[in-house]
Enzyme design. Structure first.
Site, PDB file in Angstrom:
ATOM      1  N   GLY A  44     -73.613 106.222  49.185  1.00 30.11           N
ATOM      2  CA  GLY A  44     -73.621 105.964  47.742  1.00 30.11           C
ATOM      3  C   GLY A  44     -72.278 106.204  47.079  1.00 30.11           C
ATOM      4  N   ASP A  62     -74.841  87.809  47.147  1.00 31.57           N
ATOM      5  CA  ASP A  62     -75.002  88.963  46.248  1.00 31.57           C
ATOM      6  C   ASP A  62     -73.711  89.242  45.493  1.00 31.57           C
ATOM      7  OD1 ASP A  62     -74.462  89.583  49.089  1.00 31.57           O
ATOM      8  OD2 ASP A  62     -73.969  91.571  48.332  1.00 31.57           O
TER       9      ASP A  62
HETATM   10  P1  AMP Z   1     -70.559  95.145  48.859  1.00 28.14           P
HETATM   11  O1  AMP Z   1     -69.963  94.878  50.206  1.00 28.14           O
HETATM   12  O2  AMP Z   1     -69.790  96.163  48.054  1.00 28.14           O
HETATM   13  O3  AMP Z   1     -70.867  93.915  48.100  1.00 28.14           O
HETATM   14  O4  AMP Z   1     -71.946  95.861  49.167  1.00 28.14           O
HETATM   15  C1  AMP Z   1     -73.009  95.264  49.861  1.00 28.14           C
HETATM   16  C2  AMP Z   1     -74.228  96.144  49.781  1.00 28.14           C
HETATM   17  O5  AMP Z   1     -74.006  97.380  50.454  1.00 28.14           O
HETATM   18  C3  AMP Z   1     -74.653  96.511  48.367  1.00 28.14           C
HETATM   19  O6  AMP Z   1     -76.047  96.571  48.327  1.00 28.14           O
HETATM   20  C4  AMP Z   1     -74.032  97.871  48.174  1.00 28.14           C
HETATM   21  O7  AMP Z   1     -74.704  98.621  47.193  1.00 28.14           O
HETATM   22  C5  AMP Z   1     -74.209  98.471  49.556  1.00 28.14           C
HETATM   23  N1  AMP Z   1     -73.215  99.524  49.852  1.00 28.14           N
HETATM   24  C6  AMP Z   1     -71.892  99.361  50.088  1.00 28.14           C
HETATM   25  N2  AMP Z   1     -71.305 100.548  50.312  1.00 28.14           N
HETATM   26  C7  AMP Z   1     -72.267 101.504  50.212  1.00 28.14           C
HETATM   27  C8  AMP Z   1     -72.300 102.930  50.332  1.00 28.14           C
HETATM   28  N3  AMP Z   1     -71.205 103.635  50.620  1.00 28.14           N
HETATM   29  N4  AMP Z   1     -73.486 103.535  50.157  1.00 28.14           N
HETATM   30  C9  AMP Z   1     -74.594 102.852  49.888  1.00 28.14           C
HETATM   31  N5  AMP Z   1     -74.633 101.520  49.760  1.00 28.14           N
HETATM   32  C10 AMP Z   1     -73.501 100.836  49.917  1.00 28.14           C
HETATM   33 MG    MG Z   2     -71.531  93.481  46.331  1.00 27.13          MG
END
Ligand code: AMP
Ligand code: MG
Length: 484
Positions: free
Chosen positions: A124, A250
């Site tokens: 998170g 997303d």
């Molecule tokens: P992103 O690559 O930032 O678009 O994230 C893709 C998904 O992974 C989203 O649902 C984010 O909330 C989740 N996510 C990315 N990094 C973390 C993290 N460190 N902890 C929890 N969820 C994460």
């Molecule tokens: Mg994202």
């Protein structure tokens, strides 16, 4: 605590529990304000004059909740590199929607604010480098006149995050027209509940596209609007050589803003296959693939809307497919006009396309810098580079000069068109890295200087010089990392 004029009105919070989970940011140990965007704050009608820096650190870390906020994590799904997954805000909390002094509605989101029901195995949290990177690039995009989410603040948490190494934790305050994504629609569609889908469509139209409220076919019109705004967006990315790097569904916003600055970077040497992201093995999100991925994502969006486009499924699919099939023609038309602007060309000439493609091919074959080639065309005193003495280039330039003379426009008029669309400065990868490295070692001045320079990307200023050179050759295999 509302000494800073928060003006929350939280419409998404009013939706049913299908759409989100109520959850507060997880407090952090020792918050310390790193960056605060005072210009944006003032546009939003926020006032920081009555609060101490300590209080701001508490606010922008989520340790003290702003008056009127209703913290939630939003549910969404997404095709990540082509594979469908149920996701949701795993490390972000939507604090609420702030109504600005111009009566505009903005999501205020903390990114890196702790675990949520959607965190899966993640912690998170976010690291300082990537949050500062998002701040730099999103603000640069804003000043390049490209639709984007904004960055209001970065706070260090005083906690470590564990990645390959131990890193400093940080939280970014992201400001967006909304965080509705193609993935939000995919999440709701996967539940196969038409009422929920209708709720989401109504919500979206009310919030972003009230002009189609009275339409006979709202879902179809929503699809059409999204096709148009996403084409505008990707054409703008192509204009400045921006590579998003992780165009999963997303990460495609329904408002048409660039969102989620992970492994993004700007191309220096022109190569259509450029890809920076370390996880993009097959170049799915390479520079030249961005338009076709936009179309692919829009097709996923269209699939979500099928049940509302027509009660007859076959017919609905046919209608939606026709719209998606129009993408290429629409994109080509907007792309070529954008390139005409970059070359200062007024009107249309049947040979324009060849003229443009020949320049791009020349840049590719001669490893010319994309941004600087246009700077050179605008001003031959730009930076001496023998590449522009190349005979093929000189022949091309003659053709271009002939074309410029058409339509009786003055040189000033052509050049002022070029100057409005060709940036003098972009966030060069080595400059971004240099700024981040210093910031990691508690020296914020290179970062602040870079941010300042990027606020005037179209102006020819003396102080730009150190920010205009492409990366040294050793940097050519520049890599960016995702989800850090
Ligand atoms: P992103 O690559 O930032 O678009 O994230 C893709 C998904 O992974 C989203 O649902 C984010 O909330 C989740 N996510 C990315 N990094 C973390 C993290 N460190 N902890 C929890 N969820 C994460
Ligand atoms: Mg994202």
């Amino acid at each position: 605590m509302n000494k800073i004029n928060w003006n929350f009105n939280n419409s998404y919070f009013g939706l049913s529990s299908t759409f989100k989970a109520n959850i507060n940011p997880v407090p952090v140990k020792n918050p310390e304000l790193v960056l605060l965007n005072k210009t944006l704050a003032s546009e939003l009608g926020l006032n920081f004059s009555k609060v101490t820096e300590k209080e701001l650190s508490e606010v922008f870390s989520g340790n003290s909740l702003p008056d009127g906020s209703n913290p939630i994590a939003q549910a969404y799904a997404g095709h990540q590199f082509g594979h469908f997954t149920m996701l949701g805000d795993g490390r972000a909390i939507l604090m609420g929607e702030h109504i600005s002094k111009n009566n505009e509605r903005f999501d205020i989101q903390f990114k890196g604010s702790g675990q949520t029901p959607f965190s899966r195995n993640g912690d998170g949290r976010a690291a300082l480098g990537p949050m500062l990177r998002e701040y730099i690039i999103s603000e640069a995009m804003h000043y390049l006149n490209i639709s984007t989410t904004r960055s209001l603040a970065v706070v260090k948490t005083g906690e470590e995050v564990i990645r390959e190494n131990k890193l400093q934790g940080a939280i970014l305050t992201r400001v967006a027209s909304s965080h509705l994504r193609v993935g939000t629609f995919q999440y709701i569609t996967a539940r196969k509940n038409e009422n929920e889908l209708r709720t989401l469509v109504n919500y979206t139209i009310n919030r972003h596209y009230p002009n189609i409220k009275k339409s006979n076919n709202q879902a179809l019109d929503l699809l059409k609007v999204l096709i148009d705004i996403q084409i505008d967006l990707v054409v703008n990315w192509m204009r400045v050589g921006f590579i998003h790097g992780v165009m999963n569904t997303d990460n495609m916003s329904i408002s048409g803003e660039t969102i989620d600055y992970g492994p993004c970077a700007f191309m220096d040497i022109y190569d259509p296959k450029t890809v920076f992201s370390s996880i993009d093995e097959f170049g799915r999100y390479a520079y030249f693939n961005q338009p076709s991925i936009t179309k692919w994502n829009l097709a996923r969006f269209a699939e979500c809307l099928v049940p509302l486009i027509d009660p007859n499924k076959e017919k609905a699919i046919k209608i939606a497919t026709e719209e998606i099939n129009n993408f290429d023609k629409k994109y080509e038309a907007k792309w070529i006009n954008m390139m005409r602007d970059k070359l200062g060309l007024f009107g249309q000439d049947p040979k324009d396309q060849v003229l443009i493609l020949d320049l791009l091919t020349w840049m590719h074959q001669n490893k010319a810098d994309y941004t600087n080639t246009f700077c050179f065309l605008m001003d031959e005193n730009f930076q001496y580079n023998k590449i522009y003495n190349n005979s093929d280039f000189l022949i091309w330039k003659k053709r271009w000069n002939e074309r410029l003379k058409q339509n009786n426009n003055t040189t000033e008029k052509c050049f002022s068109l070029m100057k409005s669309v060709n940036p003098q400065v972009i966030p060069r990868n080595h400059k971004v890295e240099e700024a981040l490295e210093s910031a990691n070692n508690n020296n914020l001045s290179p970062l602040k200087k870079l941010i300042k320079i990027l606020e005037k990307p179209y102006e020819q200023l003396k102080e730009n010089i150190n920010y205009q050179s492409p990366a040294p050759i050793s940097n050519i295999k520049y890599k960016t990392f995702c989800g850090t």
